[in-house]
Motif scaffolding. Structure first.
Motif, PDB file in Angstrom:
ATOM      1  N   VAL A   8       0.854  -1.185   0.000  1.00  0.00           N
ATOM      2  CA  VAL A   8       0.000   0.000   0.000  1.00  0.00           C
ATOM      3  C   VAL A   8       0.888   1.232   0.000  1.00  0.00           C
ATOM      4  N   ARG A   9       0.712   2.092  -1.000  1.00  0.00           N
ATOM      5  CA  ARG A   9       1.520   3.322  -1.039  1.00  0.00           C
ATOM      6  C   ARG A   9       0.855   4.422  -0.226  1.00  0.00           C
ATOM      7  N   THR A  10      -0.423   4.678  -0.496  1.00  0.00           N
ATOM      8  CA  THR A  10      -1.163   5.702   0.257  1.00  0.00           C
ATOM      9  C   THR A  10      -2.596   5.234   0.453  1.00  0.00           C
ATOM     10  N   VAL A  11      -3.203   5.646   1.564  1.00  0.00           N
ATOM     11  CA  VAL A  11      -4.622   5.408   1.817  1.00  0.00           C
ATOM     12  C   VAL A  11      -5.356   6.695   1.474  1.00  0.00           C
ATOM     13  N   THR A  12      -6.088   6.680   0.358  1.00  0.00           N
ATOM     14  CA  THR A  12      -6.783   7.880  -0.110  1.00  0.00           C
ATOM     15  C   THR A  12      -8.041   8.142   0.709  1.00  0.00           C
ATOM     16  N   PHE A  13      -8.755   7.074   1.047  1.00  0.00           N
ATOM     17  CA  PHE A  13      -9.996   7.221   1.827  1.00  0.00           C
ATOM     18  C   PHE A  13     -10.249   5.941   2.600  1.00  0.00           C
ATOM     19  N   ARG A  14     -10.764   6.091   3.824  1.00  0.00           N
ATOM     20  CA  ARG A  14     -11.211   4.948   4.608  1.00  0.00           C
ATOM     21  C   ARG A  14     -12.348   5.424   5.497  1.00  0.00           C
ATOM     22  N   ASN A  15     -13.506   4.713   5.459  1.00  0.00           N
ATOM     23  CA  ASN A  15     -14.625   5.157   6.292  1.00  0.00           C
ATOM     24  C   ASN A  15     -14.398   4.745   7.748  1.00  0.00           C
ATOM     25  N   VAL A  22     -10.142   3.242  -0.111  1.00  0.00           N
ATOM     26  CA  VAL A  22      -9.566   3.477  -1.438  1.00  0.00           C
ATOM     27  C   VAL A  22      -8.066   3.687  -1.226  1.00  0.00           C
ATOM     28  N   VAL A  23      -7.228   2.863  -1.880  1.00  0.00           N
ATOM     29  CA  VAL A  23      -5.777   2.976  -1.689  1.00  0.00           C
ATOM     30  C   VAL A  23      -5.083   2.982  -3.041  1.00  0.00           C
ATOM     31  N   ARG A  24      -3.914   3.628  -3.046  1.00  0.00           N
ATOM     32  CA  ARG A  24      -3.003   3.495  -4.180  1.00  0.00           C
ATOM     33  C   ARG A  24      -2.054   2.358  -3.847  1.00  0.00           C
ATOM     34  N   PHE A  25      -1.859   1.463  -4.814  1.00  0.00           N
ATOM     35  CA  PHE A  25      -1.184   0.192  -4.563  1.00  0.00           C
ATOM     36  C   PHE A  25      -0.043   0.037  -5.556  1.00  0.00           C
ATOM     37  N   LEU A  26       1.111  -0.395  -5.056  1.00  0.00           N
ATOM     38  CA  LEU A  26       2.274  -0.640  -5.906  1.00  0.00           C
ATOM     39  C   LEU A  26       2.546  -2.135  -5.946  1.00  0.00           C
ATOM     40  N   GLU A  32       1.496   0.697 -10.657  1.00  0.00           N
ATOM     41  CA  GLU A  32       0.710   1.435  -9.668  1.00  0.00           C
ATOM     42  C   GLU A  32      -0.765   1.397 -10.072  1.00  0.00           C
ATOM     43  N   LEU A  33      -1.642   1.080  -9.122  1.00  0.00           N
ATOM     44  CA  LEU A  33      -3.069   0.979  -9.422  1.00  0.00           C
ATOM     45  C   LEU A  33      -3.891   1.393  -8.207  1.00  0.00           C
ATOM     46  N   THR A  34      -5.201   1.553  -8.432  1.00  0.00           N
ATOM     47  CA  THR A  34      -6.141   1.901  -7.364  1.00  0.00           C
ATOM     48  C   THR A  34      -6.903   0.651  -6.956  1.00  0.00           C
ATOM     49  N   VAL A  35      -6.958   0.408  -5.648  1.00  0.00           N
ATOM     50  CA  VAL A  35      -7.714  -0.719  -5.107  1.00  0.00           C
ATOM     51  C   VAL A  35      -8.795  -0.165  -4.198  1.00  0.00           C
ATOM     52  N   VAL A  36     -10.044  -0.669  -4.341  1.00  0.00           N
ATOM     53  CA  VAL A  36     -11.165  -0.216  -3.509  1.00  0.00           C
ATOM     54  C   VAL A  36     -11.854  -1.430  -2.908  1.00  0.00           C
ATOM     55  N   GLY A  37     -12.520  -1.227  -1.777  1.00  0.00           N
ATOM     56  CA  GLY A  37     -13.288  -2.306  -1.165  1.00  0.00           C
ATOM     57  C   GLY A  37     -13.027  -2.434   0.323  1.00  0.00           C
ATOM     58  N   PRO A  38     -13.428  -3.561   0.908  1.00  0.00           N
ATOM     59  CA  PRO A  38     -13.271  -3.766   2.355  1.00  0.00           C
ATOM     60  C   PRO A  38     -11.846  -4.190   2.709  1.00  0.00           C
ATOM     61  N   LEU A  39     -10.936  -3.234   2.744  1.00  0.00           N
ATOM     62  CA  LEU A  39      -9.522  -3.532   2.940  1.00  0.00           C
ATOM     63  C   LEU A  39      -9.127  -3.581   4.408  1.00  0.00           C
ATOM     64  N   GLY A  40     -10.032  -3.148   5.296  1.00  0.00           N
ATOM     65  CA  GLY A  40      -9.711  -3.179   6.714  1.00  0.00           C
ATOM     66  C   GLY A  40      -8.713  -2.096   7.087  1.00  0.00           C
ATOM     67  N   PRO A  41      -7.984  -2.291   8.201  1.00  0.00           N
ATOM     68  CA  PRO A  41      -7.097  -1.232   8.721  1.00  0.00           C
ATOM     69  C   PRO A  41      -5.716  -1.226   8.095  1.00  0.00           C
ATOM     70  N   VAL A  42      -5.623  -1.304   6.757  1.00  0.00           N
ATOM     71  CA  VAL A  42      -4.309  -1.299   6.119  1.00  0.00           C
ATOM     72  C   VAL A  42      -3.688   0.091   6.210  1.00  0.00           C
ATOM     73  N   ASN A  43      -2.368   0.141   6.256  1.00  0.00           N
ATOM     74  CA  ASN A  43      -1.640   1.404   6.328  1.00  0.00           C
ATOM     75  C   ASN A  43      -0.631   1.489   5.198  1.00  0.00           C
ATOM     76  N   LYS A  62      -9.964   2.955 -14.325  1.00  0.00           N
ATOM     77  CA  LYS A  62      -9.809   1.541 -14.014  1.00  0.00           C
ATOM     78  C   LYS A  62      -9.338   1.354 -12.570  1.00  0.00           C
ATOM     79  N   GLN A  63     -10.002   0.427 -11.852  1.00  0.00           N
ATOM     80  CA  GLN A  63      -9.615   0.136 -10.474  1.00  0.00           C
ATOM     81  C   GLN A  63      -9.948  -1.316 -10.153  1.00  0.00           C
ATOM     82  N   LEU A  64      -9.271  -1.821  -9.134  1.00  0.00           N
ATOM     83  CA  LEU A  64      -9.452  -3.210  -8.724  1.00  0.00           C
ATOM     84  C   LEU A  64     -10.397  -3.254  -7.531  1.00  0.00           C
ATOM     85  N   ARG A  65     -11.522  -3.942  -7.697  1.00  0.00           N
ATOM     86  CA  ARG A  65     -12.502  -4.110  -6.625  1.00  0.00           C
ATOM     87  C   ARG A  65     -12.118  -5.342  -5.814  1.00  0.00           C
ATOM     88  N   ALA A  66     -11.652  -5.133  -4.570  1.00  0.00           N
ATOM     89  CA  ALA A  66     -11.111  -6.220  -3.751  1.00  0.00           C
ATOM     90  C   ALA A  66     -12.221  -7.158  -3.280  1.00  0.00           C
TER      91      ALA A  66
END
Length: 721
Positions: A8-15, A22-26, A32-43, A62-66
């Motif tokens: 995980v490079r950055t956490v863009t949004f987490r409720n 929503v995270v930027r992922f390397l 580099e891509l965007t991953v969205v979904g129930p990712l939990g407490p990733v940092n 384009k984004q990856l729905r986890a």
């Protein structure tokens, strides 16, 4: 489905509840891509393995729905450095993590796990800090192993997060030894989910752990159907669905009884809380019936305010008012047009005149507001009256901290289930009077028990039944239709009405009822939507959002609440981008549980003002309420609602969708309750056969329970003394 590894490079949004991020992922190959979904407490900096599907977002591309997310342990010095500096170990930042990796290289994680004393070789690390680093790393490693194990069992990320939060480092052991603990100890996980995990770890059909969990599941299913307890043989029959033979299920019930997991009494199996509630309600009601109340001076009846109120009453209504002077418990029941509200107003006037402290309450916010408006006296929900504490998960008003009231009057008492009745009766102070007001012909409560019906069935409980329908009410086609249904006959439609003319009243003055007959469910849905969105506004000047409510028996099917909400949303609020939970400004929504922090209540309806990724602003009763994060999860579209959910509410116009596909739910109480939610207009849309079936089916299935028997037994014992 694709699987990618990386960090995980950055956490863009987490409720707030970490159910959506929503995270930027390397990736490991540098993509580099965007991953969205129930990712939990990733940092940021954490290595994870993500399995999901590609999707194209209209704005973000384009984004990856986890679908599954598993944390991993890094193997390279750079990855280890990022992990240690990501924040999962307290007070280790980028500088210190760099020094640790510079000292131990690829052996860093082995040193932390097995030889933490060597960390003191790094400047700035003492014994205490080394122990904290080891403890944090071991927890991380246990989480990685547990979530990998759960993914192999087919457990999704949201469920895996719940399981880990409950069992922590013991997760793998629990899942191997008794996965059915998931159903017993984690809210929102039932037997079916736990059984899938059980099958995955090799538990056989006849395993005692599985059969015991099945028995508890079937008992809780019975509770969901409104029973306080269930006959063992009925549970044994239902167990066949899960491949459990009758003798094995009955043996499991015996073991559960011996262990105190369930209680067997009066040929029923009870969950212990419901058994205690039923016993407590029987004892408290018997006490109210038997205990003499402090006499009230009859001169209060002749105070000017009370005299005016009594002059407007019939003889039976006056009897009800006087009964509250002489009895510890009074039940007042009657159908539409019989004057319950007028009688309640007189009861309040009498006890105000006597200087009594009065507490008025109802199960829902809308019913409480209506009660307050009718009496001119403050009313609240029962949960607010009893001071429910969501953190402690209990009422603060109880036998040790009773209500400060001489008279407690509860309206819409048909909605009160056995546990709410227990809480109320235990909070009554010594000497207080209780009045239950309700219509026994309406649907029983959503929760277990049939408290109002059981009280009315006990001859010793002082009950007053209002039967006379007053002449003005009798002119209403709605009132006539309600009593048609109670007699088992099909409700009569009003005479055809001409389109709205200048000078005509905007809403039918006396109450009207119309049928739009259609046997095809999909066509009936179209007809219903056209009626709400076009016909009613044109013919009667009704606002389809604020004046009209669609009621149906169930959530599913073309004439279910879910499909109708989407169809009505499209018709009444089209072409707007959907935000959080699919809401848009202008949508009609309903709150589905009490929220004490926001002062909104189960059944409150409002209009969405604005919505973004984090908040939903809703106008409810003239004020704007902002729902943040998981608070918004209790909001649902409310263009259409189930009839059960509308209990305690009234609307200018009600559109009732009925079809033969609802046949399992069609009964007299359901149709009667739906019709009596309307003040001015009812439109029945759907199959004529379904309406006839509902009117001819006397009641819903009898609920299992023994409150009536317990109450009568206590009163018989008292009479013999």
């Amino acid at each position: 489905m694709v699987t990618v590894r990386g960090l995980v490079r950055t956490v863009t949004f987490r409720n707030d509840d970490q159910s959506f991020s929503v995270v930027r992922f390397l990736t490991v190959d540098g993509q580099e891509l965007t991953v969205v979904g129930p990712l939990g407490p990733v940092n940021a900096g954490e290595p994870v393995r993500v399995t999901g599907t590609w999707e194209e977002h209209g704005t973000h591309g384009k984004q990856l729905r986890a679908q599954a997310v598993v944390p991993e342990l890094p193997t390279t010095p750079d990855g280890i450095r990022r992990l240690l500096g990501s924040g999962f170990v307290p007070d280790i930042g980028a500088t210190l993590s760099g020094r640790i990796v510079d000292r131990f290289g690829t052996s860093t994680l082995d040193v932390i796990a097995d030889h933490p004393q060597r960390l003191k070789e790094v400047p700035g690390i003492g014994k205490a800090r080394a122990e904290r680093i080891q403890e944090a790393f071991r927890a991380r490693r246990a989480e990685v192993e547990s979530k990998a194990f759960m993914q192999a069992l087919g457990v999704g990320p949201a469920l895996a997060r719940k399981v880990w939060e409950r069992f922590g480092g013991d997760t793998t052991q629990v899942l191997r030894e008794n996965p059915y603990r998931l159903a017993e100890e984690i809210a929102g996980i039932g037997f079916l989910t736990a059984d899938r995990v059980g099958r995955a770890v090799g538990i056989r059909d006849e395993d005692p752990r599985r059969i015991a969990a099945c028995a508890l599941y079937l008992l809780l299913q019975a509770v969901d159907d409104g029973h306080t307890g269930a006959p063992p043989e009925e549970l044994a029959v239902n167990a066949h669905e899960f491949g459990v033979e009758r003798p094995l299920l009955l043996e499991a019930l015996e073991r559960l009884t011996d262990n105190g997991n369930v209680i067997r009494d009066r040929a029923l199996i009870y969950p212990p809380p419901l058994y205690r509630a039923e016993v407590a309600v029987g004892e408290r009601v018997a006490s109210l019936v038997l205990r003499p109340v402090r006499p009230m001076d009859p001169r209060y009846l002749w105070s000017p305010e009370v005299s005016r109120a009594l002059d407007a009453l019939s003889g039976t209504q006056r009897e009800a008012v006087r009964a509250t002077m002489d009895h510890g418990l009074v039940v007042l029941t009657g159908g539409p047009g019989t004057g319950k509200t007028t009688t309640v107003r007189a009861v309040v006037a009498l006890h105000k005149s006597a200087g009594h402290k009065i507490a008025l309450a109802a199960p829902t916010g809308r019913a409480a507001k209506r009660l307050s408006e009718a009496t001119g006296h403050e009313a609240s929900t029962l949960h607010r009256l009893l001071a429910w504490d969501p953190r402690l998960q209990r009422f603060l008003r109880d036998a040790d901290a009773t209500l400060d009231a001489d008279l407690v009057l509860v309206d819409e008492a048909s909605m009160v289930d056995i546990q709410l009745a227990q809480a109320l009766l235990e909070a009554l102070p010594p000497g207080a009077r209780a009045v239950f007001v309700g219509d026994a012909d309406q649907l029983p409560p959503v929760g277990p028990g049939t408290v109002l019906s059981d009280l009315l069935a006990c001859p010793e409980v002082h009950a007053v039944r209002l039967r006379e329908v007053f002449r003005q009410a009798a002119q209403s086609a709605i009132v006539r239709a309600a009593y048609d249904v109670l007699r088992g006959t099909v409700p009569r439609s009003s005479a055809p009405r001409q389109p709205l003319q200048p000078g005509d009243p905007p809403v039918p003055p006396d109450g009207e009822l119309f049928w739009l007959k259609c046997d095809d469910a999909e066509r009936a849905q179209e007809l219903l939507v056209q009626t709400v969105a076009g016909r009613l506004p044109r013919a009667f000047g009704l606002d389809p959002l604020r004046d009209v409510q669609v009621l149906v028996p169930t959530h599913r099917g073309p004439l279910g609440a879910q499909a109708l909400n989407l169809a009505l949303q499209s018709a009444l609020n089209p072409g707007v981008a959907r935000g959080r939970r699919g809401f848009s400004p202008g949508d009609k929504v309903m709150q589905h549980k009490n929220n004490y922090d926001l002062d909104v209540w189960n059944g409150d309806v409002g209009i969405v003002v604005s919505v973004d990724d984090k908040t939903v602003k809703v106008r409810i009763d003239g004020r704007d309420v902002v729902f943040t994060g998981p608070q918004a999860d209790a909001l649902y579209l409310a263009f259409a609602s189930t009839t059960h959910k509308a209990q305690g509410s009234e609307y200018d116009a009600v559109v009732v969708g009925l079809h033969t596909s609802h046949y399992m739910l069609l009964n007299r109480s359901l149709l009667y309750t739906a019709i009596t939610r309307a003040r001015r207009l009812v439109v029945l849309v759907g199959s004529e056969r379904a309406v006839r079936l509902a009117a001819s089916t006397e009641r819903v299935s009898e609920r299992h329970g023994a409150l009536r028997e317990r109450l009568e037994e206590r009163l018989r014992v008292a009479a013999r003394r």
